[in-house]
Design an enzyme around this catalytic site. Structure first.
Site, short mmCIF file in Angstrom:
data_model
loop_
_atom_site.label_atom_id
_atom_site.label_comp_id
_atom_site.label_asym_id
_atom_site.label_seq_id
_atom_site.Cartn_x
_atom_site.Cartn_y
_atom_site.Cartn_z
CD GLU A 158 0.75 -19.69 -85.52
OE1 GLU A 158 1.24 -20.37 -86.50
OE2 GLU A 158 -0.53 -20.04 -85.14
CG ASP A 207 -6.68 -19.65 -81.01
OD1 ASP A 207 -6.77 -19.34 -82.16
OD2 ASP A 207 -5.71 -20.56 -80.86
CG HIS A 261 -4.12 -17.25 -82.86
ND1 HIS A 261 -4.38 -18.22 -83.61
CD2 HIS A 261 -2.83 -17.38 -83.02
CE1 HIS A 261 -3.45 -18.89 -84.39
NE2 HIS A 261 -2.33 -18.30 -83.78
C1 ACM Z 1 1.35 -22.57 -82.02
O1 ACM Z 1 1.40 -23.84 -82.59
N1 ACM Z 1 0.90 -21.62 -82.80
C2 ACM Z 1 2.02 -22.14 -80.75
#
Ligand code: ACM
Ligand code: ZN
Length: 746
Positions: free
Chosen positions: A333, A188, A265
C-alpha cells in the site's frame, strides 16, 4: 453398570487441536503424579525442562529429569535414524511404564509435549495448583507431523502497542497450537516500536503520537515528541526486551519474523526524520497534506541514497536481534503519487532507466533484497512487491486475495498465504467466521504439485487500527487461531469441521484456564423485534455450550456477570429494550444482543413509490442525529445505498420512508455498512451498527403483520471504502437487497 463399564473401556476420542495425523486409542490410561520422572539426555534436556515447567503450575510438581531410563517416566527420545518425522514430527506412545515421545528434533519433541498437555485433563492449563485431579493420559499410539513449515500469526503493535507480558502470553498460545512463526509488525504509521540505537528519534519521536479521540484516525497523526506536554499514546520495545522475547519464542520453537515496513506506511518515520521524506516543491507539499491534518507528507523518498542507507543500518540492528532467516520489509500500500513529483525520486528513475513508480519501488526493494542476502538472510514482503518486478530472492506474502501467491509460486518463488478472504482476524466474526477460517486451504488449485511446494504455509494477521487492548486482540484471535492452526498443521483428509467443533467445546475449557478472552457467539434471539401484547416472548435459539449462561437486562443497560440468568422465554407486557449476552465460566463474554419490545401499527394512508435520501458532509466519527439532516435537500430513490457519494469520504446519509412488509410472516433484515449505520422502525432504534468499521452487517429478525411501517436509516462514512446496504430475507425470499416494491413514501 454395564453401560458404565462400556464407557470406561471405550477408547476416548482425542480432543487435540490441531488434530494429529494418526491416532490409535487403546484401552486404559497411564497415571502421572509427583513421582513421575522425565527421562532425557543431551539435546532433549531443554525440552524436558520446558515439559517440567509447563506441568508445574497446575500440578504443583517439579518433576526430576533423569538421564537413565526408569519406570513411571515421560521419556523424550531422539530417533535420528528415522527420517519420516521430518523436522517437526513426533511419535507419542503410552507404555506400561509411562509415556514415550520420540522425534528427531527438539521441535518434534516439543510438539509431542504440547500433545501430551492436551491429553491430560483440561485443568493442566490452569496457572494455580489443581487439587483432586487424576492426571491420567489415555493410552494411545500416535504419529504426527505438520503439513506446512510456516504456521504463523501476525500482530500489529504499531497502531496499538501491546505490552511485553502480553507478547509472552501470545507466544505461549501459539506454542499450545503448534504454530511456529510470529510475524511481528513493529513499525507503521501509528508508531515505531523497536529501539534502534543509531536512530534514537525513531522512538523518542516516532513511538509517541498525540492521543486521538477515536481509537484510530489516520488523518490525525501527530508526533511532536514524547515530552511535548500533550496527552500521548505509544510505547516501544527496548533491544533488551526484544532479546528477551526472541529467547522466549525460541524456547517454544517459534521464529519471530520482524517486519520493518517500507517504503509506505511511514508517517511515524518521516515525523522522526523529516529529511528521509520526499522533497517536493513547497506547492506540491502543501497540496499533498491539505485536508489530511498531517504535518508533512508521510512518504519516505525512494530516490535519496540516505534513505536506503538508513534502512540498511536499521536492518543491521534488526538482524542482530532476530535470528530469523526471513526479514519482512512490508512493501504494501505504498502511495507513489508523491514520488512522481519528487526530484530525488525522479533522478533515481532516470539514472536507472526505470519507467514507472512501481519499478522505482522494485528498485528499492531489490536493494534491500541484495543487502539481506549479503548478510545470509531472505527478504519477504506483501504481494505489492511483485508489481514492478520481483526481487530475485524475495518471498511473497499474499494478502490481496491469492493471485499474488499464485503468480509468485508459478514463478518459482516461495509464498506465505494470508488472504483477506480467510486470514484477516481484524475482520469481524460475522464476515470471517471460525468455520470459514477452518475451511481455508492454503494451496490454490491453480498450482501444480511442484508449484504448490512453494507454498510454505499460511498465517493470520491481526491489524490493530480498531483493536486497542490485549483483551480485544484475544477476542479477535480465538477461537479463529485454533481453527487456523488446524488448517496449517493437519492433512486435509483429517480435517472435519463437526469433529473440530466437538473438540472446541473441550478446548474452550483450556482457553478459559489460559485466561484468554476469546470470542463467544452472541445469543441469537428467535425474534429481535417483539410486539408487545402479541403473546410473543423474548426467546433464544442457541443454548450456550458447557456451563455458559445467557444473562440479560430489560432497562437498556449492558448485561453483566450478575444480571438475571435466562432460563425460559421472557414475556413482555410493555415496550422495553432487552440486552443479553452469553457468559463463559472463565469470564469470557459474548457481544450483546439487543431485542426491542415495541407497540407499533401499520400505516394505512396511501403511498407513492420510493423513499427520501439526504446527505450531509462532515468528518463524522459516528452516525449523526437525524435532526442534523433537517436542512439537507431530499431526493426520491428506489434503493438504499450511498447513491452519488460512492468513492467519497466524510459524509452521512439518511434514508426515510415506509417499508412495506408484503405478507404476514417472518422477515430478517440485515443492515450492512462501512462505516457505521443505524435503523429505526416507527421511532424505535432496532439495529445499531454504529461506529467506525469496515463493511459489517447486523440483523433484525422479526414477525410483523403485513403493512407499511415508517423506517429510517442513517449511515456515515469516515475514510476509505464506503457502503450502505439493507438486505431482506423471508420464507419465500432469498436474501437480497430490499427491492423497490418494499420502499414507499407518503
Ligand atoms: C496489508 O494488509 N496492508 C498487508
Ligand atoms: Zn522522493
Amino acid at each position: 453398570m454395564i453401560f458404565a463399564a462400556l464407557c470406561l473401556f471405550a477408547p476416548s476420542l482425542p480432543t487435540i487441536i490441531p488434530a494429529p495425523l494418526s491416532y490409535n486409542a487403546e484401552e486404559g490410561s497411564v497415571r502421572l503424579d509427583a513421582k513421575t520422572i522425565i527421562v532425557a539426555v543431551g539435546d532433549a534436556k531443554p525440552v524436558a525442562e520446558r515439559l517440567r515447567e509447563e506441568l508445574r503450575p497446575a500440578t504443583g510438581w517439579a518433576l526430576p529429569i533423569h538421564a537413565k531410563t526408569g519406570k513411571h517416566a515421560i521419556s523424550l527420545i531422539f530417533d535420528t535414524t528415522n527420517a519420516s518425522y521430518g523436522p517437526e514430527g513426533y511419535r507419542l506412545e503410552t507404555t506400561d511404564d509411562g509415556v514415550n515421545i520420540i522425534a528427531n528434533t527438539q521441535a518434534g519433541l516439543f510438539y509431542g509435549v504440547q500433545t501430551l498437555r492436551q491429553m491430560l485433563p483440561v485443568q493442566a492449563f490452569d496457572h494455580t495448583v489443581q487439587h483432586d485431579v487424576e492426571w491420567n493420559v489415555p493410552r494411545v499410539k500416535m504419529f504426527d507431523k505438520p503439513r506446512f513449515p510456516w504456521r504463523g500469526m501476525h500482530l500489529d503493535v504499531s497502531r496499538h502497542f501491546e505490552p511485553m507480558p502480553f507478547i509472552e502470553r501470545f507466544i505461549d498460545w501459539l506454542a499450545v497450537h503448534k504454530m511456529n512463526v510470529f510475524h511481528w509488525h513493529l513499525v507503521d504509521d501509528g508508531g515505531w516500536r523497536i529501539e534502534i540505537k543509531k536512530y534514537p528519534k525513531l522512538t523518542d519521536v516516532g513511538a509517541w503520537r498525540v492521543e486521538q479521540p477515536v481509537k484510530w484516525d489516520y488523518s490525525n497523526l501527530h508526533f511532536p515528541g514524547k515530552n511535548s506536554g500533550k496527552k500521548m499514546y505509544g510505547g516501544f520495545y527496548t533491544q533488551d526486551e526484544i532479546r528477551k522475547i526472541v529467547k522466549y519464542a525460541q524456547d517454544r520453537y517459534i521464529t519471530i519474523v520482524p517486519e520493518i515496513e517500507m517504503p509506505g506506511h511511514s508517517t511515524e518515520l518521516v515525523a522522526s526524520y523529516p529529511e528521509l521524506g520526499c522533497s517536493p516543491s513547497a506547492e506540491v507539499k502543501a497540496k499533498y497534506i491539505a485536508g489530511t491534518g498531517n504535518d508533512q507528507p508521510s512518504m519516505v523518498c525512494a530516490g535519496k541514497p540516505a534513505v536506503r542507507e538508513f534502512y540498511k543500518n536499521v536492518l543491521t540492528e534488526v538482524m542482530g536481534l532476530f535470528p530469523s532467516k526471513f526479514i519482512h520489509i512490508g512493501g504494501d500500500e505504498c502511495p507513489k503519487d508523491l514520488w512522481a513529483q519528487c526530484p530525488d525520486c525522479q533522478a533515481r528513475k532516470a539514472a536507472k532507466g526505470l519507467k514507472t513508480e512501481d519499478e522505482l519501488q522494485s528498485d528499492f526493494i531489490r536493494d534491500m533484497d541484495s543487502f539481506l542476502v549479503s548478510k545470509g538472510r531472505r527478504l519477504i514482503g506483501w504481494d505489492e512487491i511483485l508489481e514492478g518486478g520481483l526481487a530475485d530472492n524475495a518471498a511473497v506474502m499474499s494478502w490481496r486475495g491469492i493471485s499474488g501467491g499464485i503468480a509468485a509460486a508459478q514463478a518459482g518463488k516461495d509464498v506465505v498465504m494470508s488472504p483477506t478472504s480467510h486470514c484477516y482476524f481484524d475482520f469481524s466474526y460475522a464476515s470471517t467466521s471460525t468455520e470459514h477460517v477452518y475451511s481455508y486451504e492454503p494451496i490454490p488449485t491453480e498450482l501444480s504439485e511442484a508449484q504448490g511446494r512453494h507454498v510454505l504455509g499460511a498465517q493470520a494477521n491481526i491489524w490493530t487500527e480498531w483493536i486497542a487492548t490485549p483483551q480485544e486482540v484475544e477476542r479477535m484471535m480465538f477461537p479463529r487461531a485454533a481453527a487456523l492452526a488446524e488448517a496449517v498443521w493437519t492433512e486435509p483428509t483429517k480435517k472435519d469441521w463437526s469433529d473440530f467443533s466437538r473438540r472446541l467445546v473441550t478446548h474452550y475449557q483450556r482457553l478459559d484456564r489460559l485466561g484468554i478472552n476469546y470470542y463467544v457467539e452472541a445469543p441469537v434471539a428467535k425474534s429481535d423485534l417483539v410486539l408487545v401484547g402479541s403473546h410473543e416472548q423474548v426467546a433464544f435459539e442457541n443454548p450456550p455450550v458447557s456451563g455458559a449462561t445467557i444473562r440479560y437486562t430489560m432497562d437498556g443497560s449492558a448485561p453483566t456477570a450478575s444480571s438475571s440468568a435466562y432460563t425460559s422465554p421472557i414475556p413482555v407486557t410493555k415496550p422495553a429494550v432487552i440486552k443479553a449476552a452469553i457468559f463463559r465460566p472463565g469470564g469470557a463474554m459474548s457481544e450483546v444482543t439487543t431485542i426491542s419490545a415495541v407497540s407499533i401499527q401499520p400505516d394505512t394512508t396511501p403511498k407513492k413509490p420510493g423513499v427520501s435520501w439526504r446527505v450531509i458532509e462532515g468528518n463524522f466519527k459516528k452516525c449523526p442525529e437525524p435532526s442534523a439532516f433537517a436542512t439537507a435537500a431530499a431526493k426520491i430513490v428506489d434503493g438504499i445505498g450511498v447513491s452519488d457519494h460512492a468513492g467519497k469520504d466524510h459524509f452521512a446519509v439518511m434514508v426515510e420512508g415506509f417499508i412495506r412488509i408484503p405478507t404476514d410472516g417472518e422477515f430478517t433484515f440485515y443492515l450492512g455498512s462501512d462505516d457505521g449505520s443505524k435503523m429505526w422502525i416507527d421511532g424505535n432504534l432496532v439495529i445499531d451498527n454504529d461506529g467506525p468499521h469496515g463493511y459489517a452487517e447486523k440483523r433484525l429478525k422479526m414477525r410483523l403483520p403485513a403493512g407499511d411501517y415508517p423506517f429510517r436509516v442513517v449511515m456515515y462514512e469516515g475514510d476509505g471504502a464506503e457502503s450502505l446496504k439493507l438486505w431482506v430475507e423471508g420464507a419465500a425470499m432469498p436474501k437480497s437487497q430490499v427491492p423497490p416494491s418494499m420502499l414507499w413514501s407518503k
